[in-house]
Scaffold this motif. Structure first.
Motif, PDB file in Angstrom:
ATOM      1  N   MET A   1      -4.945  -1.625  14.514  1.00 44.17           N
ATOM      2  CA  MET A   1      -3.489  -1.462  14.983  1.00 44.17           C
ATOM      3  C   MET A   1      -3.088  -0.244  15.661  1.00 44.17           C
ATOM      4  SD  MET A   1      -0.402  -2.571  12.565  1.00 44.17           S
ATOM      5  CE  MET A   1      -1.268  -2.257  11.056  1.00 44.17           C
TER       6      MET A   1
ATOM      7  N   ARG B   1       9.617  -7.966   8.718  1.00 50.47           N
ATOM      8  CA  ARG B   1       8.613  -7.540   9.869  1.00 50.47           C
ATOM      9  C   ARG B   1       8.146  -8.505  10.739  1.00 50.47           C
ATOM     10  NH1 ARG B   1       2.303  -5.347   8.211  1.00 50.47           N
ATOM     11  NH2 ARG B   1       2.716  -3.239   9.187  1.00 50.47           N
TER      12      ARG B   1
ATOM     13  N   ILE C   1      -7.173 -10.699   5.606  1.00 49.93           N
ATOM     14  CA  ILE C   1      -6.268 -11.718   5.298  1.00 49.93           C
ATOM     15  C   ILE C   1      -4.966 -11.355   5.577  1.00 49.93           C
ATOM     16  CG2 ILE C   1      -7.526 -12.083   3.135  1.00 49.93           C
ATOM     17  CD1 ILE C   1      -5.691 -10.638   1.446  1.00 49.93           C
TER      18      ILE C   1
END
Ligand code: AMP
Length: 180
Positions: A48, A92, A110
């Motif tokens: 990320m 989010r 996950i």
């Protein structure tokens, strides 16, 4: 070249082998080269963080959306052009969706799967019509894909639900599919 594309990328936030970080950097670089905006989970760590840094390094714009409770754990990406801090995971995802017109999933865990399944099922159910793409260069998701194809055989999933997800091993093909 379409420059009004904002692509939401779902990917790993945990420790992963270097070649996945390299993949995130390559995708980030190519997103920036296409003049697109990156929408991400707003963390500085793992893939990320790598993708967001790569987009900015090549002059691209990044928007991060992170829950207050994860600002420390995922290290809030304070260098992001916009960092939106929200209260819940649902907020989010909602804001990430609202800011994006295409969705790309890279290898992840996950959390990544959860995000992919939500946006993919919403597409299948006709709740949006934005492209949903899975980039799987090395078979990270193969077990999952095999299981899903098995569900088509047993009737639990329809072939048409699988067909709305573009799966590719090639970075450029994945990016092209985001604007197809
Ligand atoms: P992982 O693939 O488990 O490394 O997680 C990737 C990203 O997904 C991380 O930023 C997680 O915080 C995020 N994530 C996990 N579950 C959710 C959820 N329910 N809603 C939004 N983001 C999530």
């Amino acid at each position: 070249m379409s420059t009004d594309v904002s692509v939401c990328v779902y990917c790993a936030s945990g420790p992963v082998p270097q070649h996945y970080l390299d993949l995130a950097a390559e995708v980030g670089q190519k997103i920036a080269k296409r003049g697109w905006t990156l929408v991400s989970g707003g963390g500085k760590v793992s893939m990320m963080g790598e993708i967001a840094r790569a987009v900015r390094a090549d002059g691209g714009r990044t928007i991060g959306v992170i829950p207050r409770a994860l600002v420390d754990r995922e290290v809030g990406d304070t260098d992001s052009d916009e960092l939106l801090v929200v209260d819940t995971m649902r907020e989010r995802k909602g804001l990430m969706d609202a800011h994006a017109n295409a969705f790309l999933t890279l290898p992840g865990g996950i959390g990544t799967c959860e995000e992919l399944f939500e946006i993919w099922t919403a597409r299948y159910l006709g709740m949006h019509s934005k492209p949903v793409v899975l980039l799987d260069p090395d078979g990270h998701f193969q077990g999952l894909l095999d299981w899903l194809h098995g569900m088509v055989r047993t009737g639990f999933a329809s072939q048409s639900s699988l067909d709305v997800l573009t799966v590719t091993a090639d970075v450029d093909e994945a990016l092209d599919a985001l604007v197809a």
